[in-house]
Design an enzyme around this catalytic site. Structure first.
Site, mmCIF file in Angstrom:
data_model
loop_
_atom_site.group_PDB
_atom_site.id
_atom_site.type_symbol
_atom_site.label_atom_id
_atom_site.label_comp_id
_atom_site.label_asym_id
_atom_site.label_seq_id
_atom_site.Cartn_x
_atom_site.Cartn_y
_atom_site.Cartn_z
ATOM 1 N N ILE A 128 0.813 -1.221 0.000
ATOM 2 C CA ILE A 128 0.000 0.000 0.000
ATOM 3 C C ILE A 128 0.842 1.265 0.000
ATOM 4 O O ILE A 128 0.302 2.362 -0.124
ATOM 5 C CB ILE A 128 -0.966 0.027 1.200
ATOM 6 C CG1 ILE A 128 -0.198 -0.077 2.533
ATOM 7 C CG2 ILE A 128 -1.997 -1.080 1.088
ATOM 8 C CD1 ILE A 128 -1.078 0.050 3.757
ATOM 9 N N GLY B 35 8.091 3.972 1.056
ATOM 10 C CA GLY B 35 8.754 5.121 1.646
ATOM 11 C C GLY B 35 10.226 5.153 1.303
ATOM 12 O O GLY B 35 10.719 4.346 0.500
ATOM 13 N N GLY B 36 10.940 6.083 1.928
ATOM 14 C CA GLY B 36 12.352 6.222 1.638
ATOM 15 C C GLY B 36 13.152 5.016 2.067
ATOM 16 O O GLY B 36 14.132 4.641 1.415
ATOM 17 N N MET B 37 12.744 4.395 3.193
ATOM 18 C CA MET B 37 13.542 3.271 3.671
ATOM 19 C C MET B 37 12.726 2.002 3.900
ATOM 20 O O MET B 37 13.281 0.980 4.269
ATOM 21 C CB MET B 37 14.256 3.657 4.977
ATOM 22 C CG MET B 37 13.338 3.994 6.141
ATOM 23 S SD MET B 37 14.296 4.414 7.622
ATOM 24 C CE MET B 37 12.973 4.780 8.783
ATOM 25 N N ALA B 38 11.420 2.055 3.679
ATOM 26 C CA ALA B 38 10.601 0.886 3.983
ATOM 27 C C ALA B 38 9.475 0.711 2.986
ATOM 28 O O ALA B 38 9.046 1.647 2.310
ATOM 29 C CB ALA B 38 10.029 1.001 5.398
ATOM 30 N N VAL C 175 5.489 -0.583 2.803
ATOM 31 C CA VAL C 175 4.361 -0.652 3.729
ATOM 32 C C VAL C 175 3.285 -1.555 3.134
ATOM 33 O O VAL C 175 2.869 -1.368 1.988
ATOM 34 C CB VAL C 175 3.772 0.749 4.008
ATOM 35 C CG1 VAL C 175 2.685 0.650 5.069
ATOM 36 C CG2 VAL C 175 4.858 1.709 4.443
ATOM 37 N N LYS D 171 5.531 -2.214 8.196
ATOM 38 C CA LYS D 171 6.632 -1.556 7.520
ATOM 39 C C LYS D 171 7.822 -2.511 7.506
ATOM 40 O O LYS D 171 8.305 -2.931 8.559
ATOM 41 C CB LYS D 171 7.029 -0.270 8.252
ATOM 42 C CG LYS D 171 6.086 0.894 8.050
ATOM 43 C CD LYS D 171 6.653 2.141 8.709
ATOM 44 C CE LYS D 171 5.789 3.350 8.457
ATOM 45 N NZ LYS D 171 6.358 4.559 9.102
ATOM 46 N N ASP E 259 9.970 15.731 11.540
ATOM 47 C CA ASP E 259 9.604 15.602 10.126
ATOM 48 C C ASP E 259 8.097 15.789 9.952
ATOM 49 O O ASP E 259 7.438 15.037 9.242
ATOM 50 C CB ASP E 259 10.036 14.232 9.592
ATOM 51 C CG ASP E 259 10.079 14.195 8.054
ATOM 52 O OD1 ASP E 259 10.068 15.278 7.441
ATOM 53 O OD2 ASP E 259 10.110 13.092 7.489
#
Length: 681
Positions: free
Chosen positions: A19, A22-25, A27, A42, A136
């Site tokens: 779904i 992200g930048g590092m994961a 999901v 994640k 953030d």
């Protein structure tokens, strides 16, 4: 399909679909088989499994959220940090990001912006009290549910307030459009850093655009350090002045001039909600010149030079030596000038005290505000200097909207400067109290509101406690009063969340074991049965029951039919049968039956017109079968067909010729000669 979808993690979490990325994961939406709930998982990207910095950040997110428990912060249920896979199990949020919502709406009403901002500040207030700074905050990390509820997510670069700081070269700096100046420089960050980001988001919600935009991230960061944002009311004049002041105070470049906590900002928003006409008249101390104060709004609107020196030294290649050379004389001159000004000021103060004793402020008389427009009163400089106004609402259809109907204290009374004056302002329409509509049907609730001259707006939401089609709650809430003609949101239960799962269509054509695994991962119980003569390779799924697309509860049974690879049937053989036609010179209907089943029919057939008196019919089958040929419902002939041998035998024939042609209307049992002897025996 990616490598995780359809798999089960640690024998517990069934991965359903990707779904988000992200930048590092990655999901995923998943199902927790133990706690029987939908969750979000994640999973750290494979390329970062050997990167200690990303692993530290990933673990840091779970630690940060683990100490938090707030309805506006996403919950963490479980974590796993293995060698081959690292993941965090979180609350599943069925909604969109605030960024998506802003892109859809462009600019949202200020009341809605306040509604979202209050929830975000409440979440940050809780996090800051736990010593956690998010670092953030941006619309991409704010999830918006259908009922307007906010969830703060992604604590991936969050820090405990006492942790080490970051520099601008750190990859985890945050999003440049929303970072505070001190964060961009790598200075110490605290809760006020998040307040700045909230201010930027509020600015974006109110105006539909970001305060600082440029061609690259470095340029935006420099603007965050040096430039003043354009006043929101210049972009959207509908923004109340008090709300503009709140927004710009949150965005002050000097952390000391910002709200010092989320609580402090919430308090000002609460005051603004009570009186949207309020002006805070924030004053900010500026230390470049002795004892100088600047007005927050007027400075941004009028001055061309930056009002705030961020005390950050920027090196320039040219004129460096000249600047260093001139520093000492300027500092000495500034100190002497300051000393001289202070000395003169002290001298005048002493002289003034010697001539006149200090007198208390005199009482002032309250003027008559009744009949005036409230907006004009609030803008009157003399009134603003002497009084603080509080507004209450009253209705009088004979007066203009916004007109003051009454006041307290009354005209002519003596009060101290700065006294509070309550103005009772006409809102025009009759006020209606929102009734308790919980558990009413949608239709009944809408009618009740319409009978009160209110406009219902029904919104369907997932709810497990209220029956489908019934009211869960209203906004404004029950007991609140609104003017006639106002819109009231009715949140209607759509019933509990649909936890059924559709049988995937992709299993048809898959190998049996792959299909069984996919269905098992979705929570189905799988049965399988072979089928011969499918024309497919062995093990290929050719059917399933229930059919693909059918939605089933977890643990429902799905039966797969797969190819056994066996061929058991004998190929059909063709057999041509010659049938003698009677002497009939008219159109008839001829029907052929094999074993009582109609297999051929010829309408509009004229037997006399058939060449050679024999009609040739071709059949396809195997084994031995009986053929009956009928003309207009009467039996013409009966045959035994030997398909495997390619032969047929006439068992019975009835001459159905017309009487005028034969002189005889009787049927006879004759065996006419076929055209070729090898066709029968």
């Amino acid at each position: 399909m990616d490598k995780y979808t359809g798999k089960r993690l640690d024998g517990r979490y069934e991965i359903h679909e990707l779904i988000g990325v992200g930048g590092m994961a990655l999901v995923y939406r998943a199902y927790d088989t133990i706690d029987d709930r939908t969750v979000a998982i994640k999973i750290l990207k494979d390329e970062f499994l050997g990167n200690e910095e990303f692993i530290r950040r990933f673990k840091n997110e779970s630690k940060a959220i683990a100490v938090l428990s707030h309805p506006s912060i996403v919950k963490v249920y479980d974590v796993s940090f293995g060698d081959r896979i690292q993941y965090i199990v979180e609350e599943y949020i069925d909604g969109i990001t605030l960024k998506d919502y802003l892109e859809q709406q462009k600019q949202i009403p200020w009341k809605e912006a306040i509604h979202f901002t209050v929830q975000i500040l409440n979440a940050l207030q809780h996090a800051h009290q736990k010593g956690i700074v998010h670092r953030d905050i941006k619309p991409q990390n704010i999830m918006l549910l259908q009922d307007g509820t906010i969830k703060v997510t992604d604590f991936g670069i969050a820090r405990f307030a006492h942790s080490e700081t970051r520099t601008m070269t750190d990859k985890a700096i945050g999003s440049v459009h929303y970072i505070a100046p001190e964060q961009a420089r790598g200075d110490v960050v605290d809760g006020k850093t998040d307040i700045y980001s909230v201010g930027v988001m509020l600015y974006e919600m109110l105006t539909g655009q970001l305060p600082f935009e440029a061609d690259n991230a470095v340029s935006v960061a420099i603007m965050q350090l040096q430039a003043d944002p354009r006043p929101p009311r210049e972009i959207n004049p509908d923004i109340p002045e008090g709300l503009e002041e709140i927004t710009l105070k949150a965005m002050q470049k000097n952390p000391a001039q910002r709200y010092q906590s989320a609580t402090e900002m919430l308090e000002d928003i609460a005051e603004f909600r009570k009186n949207p006409s309020i002006r805070f008249q924030y004053q900010y101390f500026q230390d470049e010149k002795p004892t100088k104060y600047i007005d927050a709004i007027n400075n941004v609107r009028g001055n061309t030079d930056p009002a705030y020196n961020d005390n950050y030294e920027y090196e320039e290649v040219a004129d460096t030596a000249a600047k260093k050379k001139n520093v000492a004389p300027l500092v000495i001159a500034g100190v002497l000038a300051a000393f001289l000004i202070v000395a003169v000021a002290l001298g005048f103060a002493a002289l003034f005290r010697g001539c006149q004793a200090e007198q208390p402020a005199e009482d002032i008389e309250v003027p008559n505000f009744i009949g005036q427009k409230a907006a004009e009163i609030y803008e009157n400089e003399e009134y603003k200097k002497n009084f603080v106004f509080k507004e209450e609402q009253k209705q009088d259809s004979s007066k203009e909207v916004g007109e003051v109907l009454d006041q307290s204290p009354a005209e002519g009374m003596k009060v101290k400067p700065g006294a509070e004056i309550t103005l009772y302002v006409n809102v025009g329409n009759t006020m209606q109290e929102i009734p308790d509509l919980t558990n009413y049907t949608k239709e009944d609730a809408e009618k009740i509101l319409q009978d009160r001259n209110l406009v219902p707006n029904s919104i369907e939401i997932v709810d497990e406690t209220v029956s489908e089609g019934h009211v869960v709650r209203t906004d404004p809430a029950k007991g609140e009063s609104v003017a006639e003609g106002s819109t009231v949101n009715l949140y209607i239960s759509g019933g509990p969340e649909d936890n059924t799962i559709a049988v995937p269509a992709e299993i048809i054509g898959m190998q049996l074991e792959d299909a069984r695994k996919a269905l098992t991962n979705l929570g189905f119980v799988v049965d399988a049965t072979p089928k011969d003569d499918t024309g497919k390779e062995k093990g290929v799924v050719v059917e399933c029951s229930p059919l693909p697309g059918t939605k089933l509860e977890k643990n429902s049974k799905v039966t797969l039919v797969y190819s056994s690879g066996k061929v058991t049937s004998v190929p059909n053989k063709k057999l041509e049968v010659a049938i003698r036609m009677p002497n009939i010179n008219r159109d008839v209907t001829l029907v052929a039956y094999i074993d009582g089943v109609k297999v051929q029919e010829k309408q509009g057939l004229n037997p006399s017109a058939v060449p050679g008196e024999f009609l040739s019919l071709t059949f396809e089958n195997t084994g031995t079968h009986e053929l009956r040929v009928m003309i207009d419902g009467e039996l013409l002939a009966r045959y035994t067909l030997f398909f495997d041998d390619g032969k047929f035998k006439q068992e019975e024939y009835h001459d159905l010729s017309d009487p005028e042609s034969t002189g005889d209307n009787e049927s006879t049992n004759i065996t006419p000669e076929p055209p070729a002897p090898e066709q029968g025996t």
